[in-house]
Scaffold this motif. Sequence first.
Motif, PDB file in Angstrom:
ATOM      1  N   TRP C 214       1.101  -1.321   0.124  1.00  0.00           N
ATOM      2  CA  TRP C 214       0.007  -0.020  -0.058  1.00  0.00           C
ATOM      3  C   TRP C 214       0.946   1.404   0.013  1.00  0.00           C
ATOM      4  O   TRP C 214       0.205   2.308  -0.180  1.00  0.00           O
ATOM      5  CB  TRP C 214      -1.036   0.139   1.166  1.00  0.00           C
ATOM      6  CG  TRP C 214      -2.219  -0.796   0.853  1.00  0.00           C
ATOM      7  CD1 TRP C 214      -3.281  -0.205   0.178  1.00  0.00           C
ATOM      8  CD2 TRP C 214      -2.526  -2.222   1.175  1.00  0.00           C
ATOM      9  NE1 TRP C 214      -4.321  -1.203  -0.075  1.00  0.00           N
ATOM     10  CE2 TRP C 214      -3.971  -2.574   0.423  1.00  0.00           C
ATOM     11  CE3 TRP C 214      -1.660  -3.174   1.483  1.00  0.00           C
ATOM     12  CZ2 TRP C 214      -4.185  -3.888   0.284  1.00  0.00           C
ATOM     13  CZ3 TRP C 214      -2.318  -4.432   1.630  1.00  0.00           C
ATOM     14  CH2 TRP C 214      -3.347  -4.584   1.014  1.00  0.00           C
ATOM     15  N   THR C 216       4.046   1.525  -1.522  1.00  0.00           N
ATOM     16  CA  THR C 216       5.337   1.636  -2.518  1.00  0.00           C
ATOM     17  C   THR C 216       4.891   1.399  -3.901  1.00  0.00           C
ATOM     18  O   THR C 216       3.660   1.138  -4.171  1.00  0.00           O
ATOM     19  CB  THR C 216       6.245   0.429  -2.185  1.00  0.00           C
ATOM     20  OG1 THR C 216       5.745  -0.843  -2.585  1.00  0.00           O
ATOM     21  CG2 THR C 216       6.791   0.191  -0.684  1.00  0.00           C
ATOM     22  N   ALA C 217       5.715   1.863  -4.773  1.00  0.00           N
ATOM     23  CA  ALA C 217       5.279   1.700  -6.213  1.00  0.00           C
ATOM     24  C   ALA C 217       5.084   0.303  -6.636  1.00  0.00           C
ATOM     25  O   ALA C 217       4.207   0.035  -7.602  1.00  0.00           O
ATOM     26  CB  ALA C 217       6.220   2.485  -7.235  1.00  0.00           C
ATOM     27  N   LEU C 220       1.486  -0.611  -5.744  1.00  0.00           N
ATOM     28  CA  LEU C 220       0.887  -0.052  -6.491  1.00  0.00           C
ATOM     29  C   LEU C 220       0.559  -0.921  -7.847  1.00  0.00           C
ATOM     30  O   LEU C 220      -0.612  -1.159  -8.312  1.00  0.00           O
ATOM     31  CB  LEU C 220       0.802   1.435  -7.056  1.00  0.00           C
ATOM     32  CG  LEU C 220      -0.113   2.240  -7.558  1.00  0.00           C
ATOM     33  CD1 LEU C 220      -1.039   2.029  -6.807  1.00  0.00           C
ATOM     34  CD2 LEU C 220       0.469   3.402  -8.046  1.00  0.00           C
ATOM     35  N   ARG C 221       1.516  -1.207  -8.264  1.00  0.00           N
ATOM     36  CA  ARG C 221       1.449  -2.135  -9.737  1.00  0.00           C
ATOM     37  C   ARG C 221       0.988  -3.509  -9.377  1.00  0.00           C
ATOM     38  O   ARG C 221       0.252  -3.885 -10.206  1.00  0.00           O
ATOM     39  CB  ARG C 221       3.174  -2.088 -10.422  1.00  0.00           C
ATOM     40  CG  ARG C 221       3.727  -0.780 -10.727  1.00  0.00           C
ATOM     41  CD  ARG C 221       4.988  -0.981 -11.433  1.00  0.00           C
ATOM     42  NE  ARG C 221       5.554   0.607 -11.486  1.00  0.00           N
ATOM     43  CZ  ARG C 221       6.399   0.819 -12.163  1.00  0.00           C
ATOM     44  NH1 ARG C 221       7.133  -0.322 -12.737  1.00  0.00           N
ATOM     45  NH2 ARG C 221       6.991   2.070 -12.289  1.00  0.00           N
ATOM     46  N   ARG C 223      -1.270  -4.256  -7.164  1.00  0.00           N
ATOM     47  CA  ARG C 223      -2.372  -4.448  -6.977  1.00  0.00           C
ATOM     48  C   ARG C 223      -3.051  -3.937  -8.367  1.00  0.00           C
ATOM     49  O   ARG C 223      -4.237  -4.293  -8.442  1.00  0.00           O
ATOM     50  CB  ARG C 223      -2.703  -3.191  -5.903  1.00  0.00           C
ATOM     51  CG  ARG C 223      -2.444  -3.947  -4.463  1.00  0.00           C
ATOM     52  CD  ARG C 223      -2.771  -2.705  -3.297  1.00  0.00           C
ATOM     53  NE  ARG C 223      -2.242  -1.598  -3.455  1.00  0.00           N
ATOM     54  CZ  ARG C 223      -3.108  -0.600  -3.541  1.00  0.00           C
ATOM     55  NH1 ARG C 223      -4.063  -0.562  -3.533  1.00  0.00           N
ATOM     56  NH2 ARG C 223      -2.289   0.541  -3.799  1.00  0.00           N
ATOM     57  N   SER C 224      -2.522  -3.035  -9.055  1.00  0.00           N
ATOM     58  CA  SER C 224      -3.116  -2.831 -10.473  1.00  0.00           C
ATOM     59  C   SER C 224      -3.464  -4.078 -11.181  1.00  0.00           C
ATOM     60  O   SER C 224      -4.603  -4.008 -12.034  1.00  0.00           O
ATOM     61  CB  SER C 224      -2.428  -1.518 -10.996  1.00  0.00           C
ATOM     62  OG  SER C 224      -1.199  -2.293 -11.766  1.00  0.00           O
ATOM     63  N   GLU C 227      -6.914  -4.914 -10.052  1.00  0.00           N
ATOM     64  CA  GLU C 227      -7.895  -4.077 -10.370  1.00  0.00           C
ATOM     65  C   GLU C 227      -8.270  -3.847 -11.582  1.00  0.00           C
ATOM     66  O   GLU C 227      -9.266  -3.744 -11.864  1.00  0.00           O
ATOM     67  CB  GLU C 227      -7.477  -2.693  -9.779  1.00  0.00           C
ATOM     68  CG  GLU C 227      -7.193  -2.897  -8.016  1.00  0.00           C
ATOM     69  CD  GLU C 227      -8.462  -2.941  -7.371  1.00  0.00           C
ATOM     70  OE1 GLU C 227      -9.652  -2.715  -7.690  1.00  0.00           O
ATOM     71  OE2 GLU C 227      -8.513  -3.116  -5.931  1.00  0.00           O
ATOM     72  N   ALA C 232      -3.312  -1.517 -16.358  1.00  0.00           N
ATOM     73  CA  ALA C 232      -1.890  -1.391 -16.007  1.00  0.00           C
ATOM     74  C   ALA C 232      -0.958  -1.565 -17.293  1.00  0.00           C
ATOM     75  O   ALA C 232      -0.006  -0.998 -17.436  1.00  0.00           O
ATOM     76  CB  ALA C 232      -1.625  -2.407 -15.065  1.00  0.00           C
ATOM     77  N   ASP C 233      -1.418  -2.554 -18.099  1.00  0.00           N
ATOM     78  CA  ASP C 233      -0.694  -3.045 -19.360  1.00  0.00           C
ATOM     79  C   ASP C 233      -0.398  -1.899 -20.175  1.00  0.00           C
ATOM     80  O   ASP C 233       0.365  -1.603 -20.597  1.00  0.00           O
ATOM     81  CB  ASP C 233      -1.532  -4.037 -19.896  1.00  0.00           C
ATOM     82  CG  ASP C 233      -0.714  -4.544 -21.350  1.00  0.00           C
ATOM     83  OD1 ASP C 233       0.404  -4.883 -21.050  1.00  0.00           O
ATOM     84  OD2 ASP C 233      -1.401  -4.483 -22.328  1.00  0.00           O
ATOM     85  N   LEU C 235      -0.163   1.094 -19.347  1.00  0.00           N
ATOM     86  CA  LEU C 235       0.707   2.043 -18.893  1.00  0.00           C
ATOM     87  C   LEU C 235       2.199   1.362 -18.837  1.00  0.00           C
ATOM     88  O   LEU C 235       2.978   1.862 -17.988  1.00  0.00           O
ATOM     89  CB  LEU C 235       0.274   2.600 -17.479  1.00  0.00           C
ATOM     90  CG  LEU C 235      -0.938   3.356 -17.710  1.00  0.00           C
ATOM     91  CD1 LEU C 235      -1.538   3.506 -16.243  1.00  0.00           C
ATOM     92  CD2 LEU C 235      -0.762   4.540 -18.405  1.00  0.00           C
ATOM     93  N   GLY C 236       2.328   0.617 -19.477  1.00  0.00           N
ATOM     94  CA  GLY C 236       3.634  -0.366 -19.250  1.00  0.00           C
ATOM     95  C   GLY C 236       3.941  -1.245 -18.333  1.00  0.00           C
ATOM     96  O   GLY C 236       5.037  -1.599 -18.039  1.00  0.00           O
ATOM     97  N   VAL C 237       2.996  -1.578 -17.216  1.00  0.00           N
ATOM     98  CA  VAL C 237       3.305  -2.486 -16.179  1.00  0.00           C
ATOM     99  C   VAL C 237       3.322  -3.861 -16.924  1.00  0.00           C
ATOM    100  O   VAL C 237       2.267  -4.181 -17.472  1.00  0.00           O
ATOM    101  CB  VAL C 237       1.957  -2.329 -15.094  1.00  0.00           C
ATOM    102  CG1 VAL C 237       2.223  -3.061 -14.163  1.00  0.00           C
ATOM    103  CG2 VAL C 237       1.969  -0.930 -14.615  1.00  0.00           C
ATOM    104  N   LYS C 238       4.256  -4.556 -16.312  1.00  0.00           N
ATOM    105  CA  LYS C 238       4.611  -5.836 -16.793  1.00  0.00           C
ATOM    106  C   LYS C 238       3.404  -6.872 -15.917  1.00  0.00           C
ATOM    107  O   LYS C 238       3.913  -7.639 -15.035  1.00  0.00           O
ATOM    108  CB  LYS C 238       5.876  -6.459 -16.454  1.00  0.00           C
ATOM    109  CG  LYS C 238       6.995  -5.420 -17.319  1.00  0.00           C
ATOM    110  CD  LYS C 238       7.398  -6.155 -18.460  1.00  0.00           C
ATOM    111  CE  LYS C 238       8.475  -5.396 -19.156  1.00  0.00           C
ATOM    112  NZ  LYS C 238       7.934  -4.274 -20.048  1.00  0.00           N
TER     113      LYS C 238
END
Lengths: 508, 363, 404
Positions: C214, C216-217, C220-221, C223-224, C227, C232-233, C235-238
């Motif tokens: 809750w 840290t970055a 967040l990633r 949990r994304s 959610e 998330a994808d 925005l480049g989150v793997k």
Amino acid sequence: MSQSALAVELSGIWKRFPGVIANSDINLKVASGTVHAIVGENGAGKSTLMKILYGMQKADEGTISINGTNLIFNSPSDAIDSGIGMVHQHFMLADNFTVLENIVLGSEPKNGIRLDFEKARKQISDIAAENGLAVDPDVLVSELGVGDRQRIEILKVLYRGAKILILDEPTAVLVPHEVDELFNTLRDLKKEGLTVIFISHKLDEVLSIADEITVIRQGSTVGSVNPHTQNVSARDLAEMMVGNELPNPEAVGDTIQAEVVLKVDNLAVFAKGGKAIVDDISFQIHAGEIVGIAGVEGNGQAEILDALMGIESATGRVQFKNEDITNKSTRHRRELGIGFIPEDRHRQALMLEAPLWENRMLGHQTRTPNAKGIWLTPRSAKADTKRIVEEYDVRTPSIDILASALSGGNQQKLIVGREMSGEPKLLIAAHPTRGVDVGAQAAIWDHIRHARQSGLAVLLVSADLDELIGLSDNIKVLLRGKFVADADPATVTPQELGTAMTGAGEVA
Amino acid sequence: MNLRRIGTSLIAPVIGLLFSLAITAIILVAINASVSTVLSSMWSYGTSPRAMSLMLNLATIYFLSALAVSIGFKMNLFNIGVNGQYVLGAVAAAVVASNLTLPKVASVTIAIFAAMITGALWAGIAAWLKVARGVSEVISTIMLNFIAIGIISYIIVRTGIGTETSLNVRGTKPIPESGMLRGSAFIDPGTSIYGFFFISIIIGIGYWFLLNRTRFGFDLRATGKSASAARTSGVQSNRMIYVTMFLSGAVAGLVGLPYLLGDTGTYSLQFPTDWGFTGIAIALLGRNNPLGIALGAILWAFLDISSGQLILEGVPREISTIMQGLIVIVVVISYEVVRRYQVKSEQTSVAKAMAKQEEVAAV
Amino acid sequence: MTYLKSRRFIGAAFTAITMLSITRTITSNGDLTSTVTIAQALVFASPIALAGLAGIWAERAGVINIGLEGMMILGTFGAGWAGWQWGVWAGVLAGVIFGAIGGLLLAVAAVTFGVDQIIAGTAINLLALGLTKFLAIVLFTDAPGGGQAQSPPIKGDIPTFTIDSIVEPLTSLHETGIFFISDLAGILAGLFYNLSLLTIITFLLFAMTSYLLWKTAFGLRLRSAGENPWAADSLGVKVVQFKYAAVVFSGMLAGLGGAYLSIASTIYRNGNTAGRGFIGLATMIFGDWRPGGTAAGALMFGYIDTLRLIDTGNQNVKGLILLGAIILFAIGGLMLRKAKRNSAIGFLLLGSVMIGAYFSATSFPPEVAQVAPYITTLLVLATASQNLRPPAADGIPYRKGDNH
């Protein structure tokens, strides 16, 4: 940055999916610091093209050049790194996250491993202030409305330092004053030197905001026009979009009978918080009459239809041929002879992983030819599916194929064919020809007109104003859940209707 | 077309079987056992008349359990509570039947109804929690399993319903012979095939008809394939949840009866309590199709029974449980892969057909 | 915000102790809040808490982990085997690794192949059960002190701490029987009596999770992915990598929970988990997918289990009945104040039934306590389900490039 420099240049883009060529030889030049609109029918390949530009999909052939440099995008991160940002048609937001969390996700300011909330809050309010996009960073997105969500999407993109913004059908879900706000924002962004690529099929809007318009038809670019220097009308653009002849549905002759088929009094649908989405509307439809509802998407159309079908709970009174059906089940309504073509066909009208003939039974599973008493009758259901496939020109090798294998247009033809079966007395239809090719569109119109002659009553919701004007006997204009005007299809023009839908003017 | 479908639906279980055989072989080599001896010993014992009789009996139980699970699966309801439903059902049947002195047909029928009603009501709690209170049936049925075990242990240990059935084991009062359904020994002279073997075949056929030939079955399958589309088509989803859970629980209530009425005659604290989980595995193997479930149940029972002989080869019989676990996990993965392949290949075939039609139109 | 949180925590703790104290005073059963009871409750609660925490990790990344039970079983086995061979810490490590393998298997099936997550988890439970039963026979049957269904004793002990200077005075304070004070004393003393290092590690893992997920970055990633993985994808989150990491770590935590069980009973035994993986899952749900609530749920299970098992005078279960009634009355009263009449009547009625039961019987069978936690879980879920906020994309298979 000079006006003439190219921010984006796409040349020779091809993209094939199994069975479909989504993009064939697309060429696109977008000048820096302009709003460039891309228009085309549903399924013309606009969205695929933008996904390629944003790195979500890879082109089979062709080159992408950003600010004069050829680049290859393997993922959205590559596109983001080159200064491209995308606002998706369906918002890409996590409802349980705050505005701040949604904006910084993926590029979080850090302090050690800790997410630096203070810094993020400051950065966001700075960007928001610069561009006139007011938001509260600590509120949960689930509590926000559509306009706010779109602002967050734009902020997300700006936060990442994007210089090129792609907006995919941004106005589809907005009410008129929100559209105005959006356009003001876009003009501001342009002033700051940003480039905006604006995808739409709403031609009037495009003409009012775009500096240059590129038209895409069946996966290829067919031309570009500059609305400032060339004198183009919405009708010209429409003809470029669909090929030369724009088919015009024309309802011939008056077939309205005396019998009232549907009588709706004081219908209202409320959202969870108690806000009225459909606000006290009353109307009636006679046998042989087509009543059209015109309105910007999201003004309560879907809720009216769901309430009439008994899917959504509502207050007020609904009568079908003198029978009060207000509290009757969906099944009862269907058995009375009400056909329903819902707005979202994947969610509401099909079982994607079932064969076509089982989809033929859906919604009609209690009646011939699908059932006798409590027993199903697959043999006659299959035979009738074959009939629909023939009559409505559903392109499929077999009726045993899964519905998911068909293209959107062919799925729609199957649904229309199904709902027109069994001699319905009333057809409730949302966008009956959406995503269907031009030839099939004319055929579906013919089917509806034919049934109307033999007494079918129709409630028609459509975003295609020509369709609405051409088919309807009466048009009601819906704005924020209320009927705000009536229009006579014999005299009204699409332009006038479009204006009325935004609540701006009087209609004939 | 249909032949091809049958072919593709067989690919996944075959892959699962081969893969699990391969891993089993590796394990056997690792513990210095001879692969060929083990397999041939399992085969030769497993195909003996006695083993086959035992196998059919066990398969009958598994079949019913898997059928109960798959009724829920068909509409995306995960009834993990078959365990609780069948132990309560079995106790109810045992209590009722042991207090009856009626002709066999009447006594057995009443026992069956008692078991079905108990199972249905217990499953109905989960349905109510889901419909009225929004509680996921996955969690509620698991909790209800634990509660059912507690209730039974209370009834048998602390109330007059339980008696001493054998040395140090408490159970329900023995059912009189007139209330038993022992079946007949038509494969191996020494081993009866449960009377429930035939009853479960009838239930399997009934299940197929209900699902594929009735309006109710269509509503149920439609809800499983797309809850929103089913609702638009006129299905009342809440009612469907109740009816489906009742049905699933009613069939689950029967799971213990083949053993109770065909063998023990009493529900004791040694009565197996985890056939419900086996049912989940077999429902997955059989893809909720009664024929597939029957094959899966026979395979499962074959592994259980034939491995009994392995101790003579110095190999623990539990090797069969590893094989079973591997089969399930490989098969569920292969089903998913095959399904995706199928959807893709149908899309391609539609595209090809359309291209052809267009060519014809152009000419 | 932290101020508010700590105030809420203190408020909740105060209410809980008051209710316990009322019950203890009426029943005059000092066991309810004694040092030993609380210390033992921590031991029973920890494995469940670890399973619940494991559930949080997987489900926050959008993967339902019903295979927790199987991963715990693998953990109990790993700890029993390696602990017997090389000592207790090797056992802890092996438990964690075995659990991680279970997690990896779930990730492969559910994330890579997109198999329905509940089905994949169920399959893992079956596999883990079969595998450990088999290996137990192969490895333990002929070992001295082992058997077909259990391992030889684990070598060595996990250090435990008793701080006498705190425990002794507080325990004598507990024995005075003063309302509230003595109960608070007993509870506090229990926290410092025979406190296992593994319990401390469990507590630290909870704290670490709260921070990592809750604040840290990285969190967040992660949990994304639970959610809205598509957002998330974009925005480049793997997403896939995060899901893998979360599910494997979930397996590690469940494995540690299993190891805790084996070490607490000094051997591996078939069936030692007894459904604690599922119970962990339940505590996670009623803890609203958050560490604090999950820990509270686990403590409830641990507490009730303890009272049932140390019930020498046959009075503990009776005490629990009264406690339950008091809690139900309190909730009923709260509902009345919030003007939720129907729910209030339900709670008050149930509370009255329990009061009636309390006064009409001299003692209750242990089966009542055996089922009490499960009934409580169902009650909590039935009351609170509409207010829970599970991750929005929990359980939905994610494939890169697909739209939802």
